[in-house]
Design an enzyme around this catalytic site. Sequence first.
Site, PDB file in Angstrom:
ATOM      1  N   HIS A 111       0.946  -1.271   0.034  1.00  0.00           N
ATOM      2  CA  HIS A 111       0.119   0.135   0.058  1.00  0.00           C
ATOM      3  C   HIS A 111       0.792   1.233  -0.008  1.00  0.00           C
ATOM      4  CE1 HIS A 111      -3.117  -2.729   2.268  1.00  0.00           C
ATOM      5  NE2 HIS A 111      -3.240  -2.735   1.093  1.00  0.00           N
ATOM      6  N   GLU A 152      -2.927  -3.302  -5.575  1.00  0.00           N
ATOM      7  CA  GLU A 152      -4.174  -3.350  -5.697  1.00  0.00           C
ATOM      8  C   GLU A 152      -4.969  -1.886  -5.829  1.00  0.00           C
ATOM      9  OE1 GLU A 152      -5.623  -3.077  -2.425  1.00  0.00           O
ATOM     10  OE2 GLU A 152      -3.786  -4.076  -1.452  1.00  0.00           O
TER      11      GLU A 152
END
Length: 579
Positions: free
Chosen positions: A496, A534
């Site tokens: 992230h 993602e």
Amino acid sequence: MAPSIIHLPNGQTLTVTPVFGGIRFKANDLNTHHNAFPPGWTIVINSEDEDDDAKHRLTSTHSDPDATPRAELPPSQERRPHLHRYRRPTLRNDHMFISSISNPSSHDFRPPTSPTRQIAMMLWATLWWYFHQPRPPPHLTTAASAQTPEEGRPKGEWRVHINREGIFKGKHLLPKLERMGIVATEDSTVGVDPGDGVTNAGMGWSHMFISQRTFWQLDPRIYLFTLTPTQSNSPYPSISPSPSRSGSPSRPSSNLSTTIDSSSNSAAAAQIGRSSTPPGPFTSSSHLPTFYPPPPTQYIFSPAGVRHPIRPKPPRQGEVVYTRWIPSLGQYLSFRVASLSKQPCAYSGPTSTVNPPPDSVLGPSTRESLRAGTTGGPSLSEPIIPTLRGLSLAPPQQTQQPGDNSNETCHMTDVELLHKWMNTPRVAHSWGETGPLSHQEAFLTSSLTSRHSFPLIGLFDGQPFGFFEIYWVKEDRLAPLLGGDGCSGDFDRGLHVLVGEQEFRGSHRVKVWLSALVHYAWLADLRTASVVLEPRVDNVKLKQYCEEVGFHKEREVSFPHKQSNLMRIRRETWTAPAL
């Protein structure tokens, strides 16, 4: 080739200079306590080319089906290698070896406990320089591809050959280096020479090489260590480089009668209003390499019932886990573990400009300890005595002009950094973690207590610029969305990412820090086969940045709160971090 300076991950610098018959590597920090290298060494590097006649024969043989095949040419017409002095890297035709070593005086440093490890360290530093050179064209010219346009020719890995010459002539040295992973050979046979290639130089260990891809996946901690100062009549104090570890007992030195203990180190850190930090990845009071192989795999079940390997404990709060010099930026990039400390985390890693702290930073006892010794001995500012900056005890000094906020983040705690960044509209649009300081503290606490991830703060030259999380995919909420078809391996990792400082945005910097995070994942565990991100589907720019680094879009996945592109990069397709 002009002289150049190379910056190693542990902060050491080397000067590389062309000399008659080779290239000279000279350590620039021999007068510091933690110098890792002997005064210098010389390598011989040559490039091998085919002569013009051989190239002509290769072309004509390919175009004429009735011509004699290349393998059947008489010895007088076979390919004749032509060696010339190294000018620029070639894809597969460069050959090198270390021809000589200049060892330091035994009066100041003990001989290395393991000469093989010292040679491996010098070879690793040489390869660090070599693989920072401009990459050669990746296309191979073979008999079959001679008439194919260059852009359509097959591609090959960039590799350099390590010749069994110079100091590599020894019977056991290259086998040891091969077992250490720094050289390899395509010949995996035992061989028929009882002398193991000694009596017959054409067999055994004469065709060694290392590729660019392999080099960048070697953990520097395997090879980088420091020479041990002698315990008597030495200007190099025998003290611990880490405030959390006391120095080993030693005999009093005639040049330094008082050693620095951990309490004075902590006092020095407290006086500058910063939290003390754990040692970096290369800190070793024993002067030995700091790499440890992973333990045998053991499995447990997560609270959600997922069977996964027992994970190693992450580094401690504030600990630097990755450092690398970025030539294109002229800065050091580092990642350290985020911290809940109420004081700003002291950065003790290398920077592009090294300024020793003034005396006002040091406590009286520490200052007097450093200056103690013979009458009229060297002062703190003289190079023979290491400063706290050199011992990684104090952060680099920041000079801030009135109205200049560029160093503001260096004086903020990590919770304050998150509060500033998360409440920026651009970041809030992606992360959705706006709120008061207490909210960011709870967010960071949750990240630090996660059993499958940990948070990182990114820094350029010690200045924080972003927040990152690195996690194990198998236990993450992403794993169930990938299905049970083996899409997530036991050691796959995910990222992230968040860049909070406006001045550190831009496509090139993204390539640098994103490829560095992937690089860290490869080094942290050699069993990690892929890394994923993602990003939300509307974050088109991040998807593009990922693709430029080497990620590919595998598919889309649907979280309860977002639709994401699943971006993946595999170890086998990764070549090198952005330089």
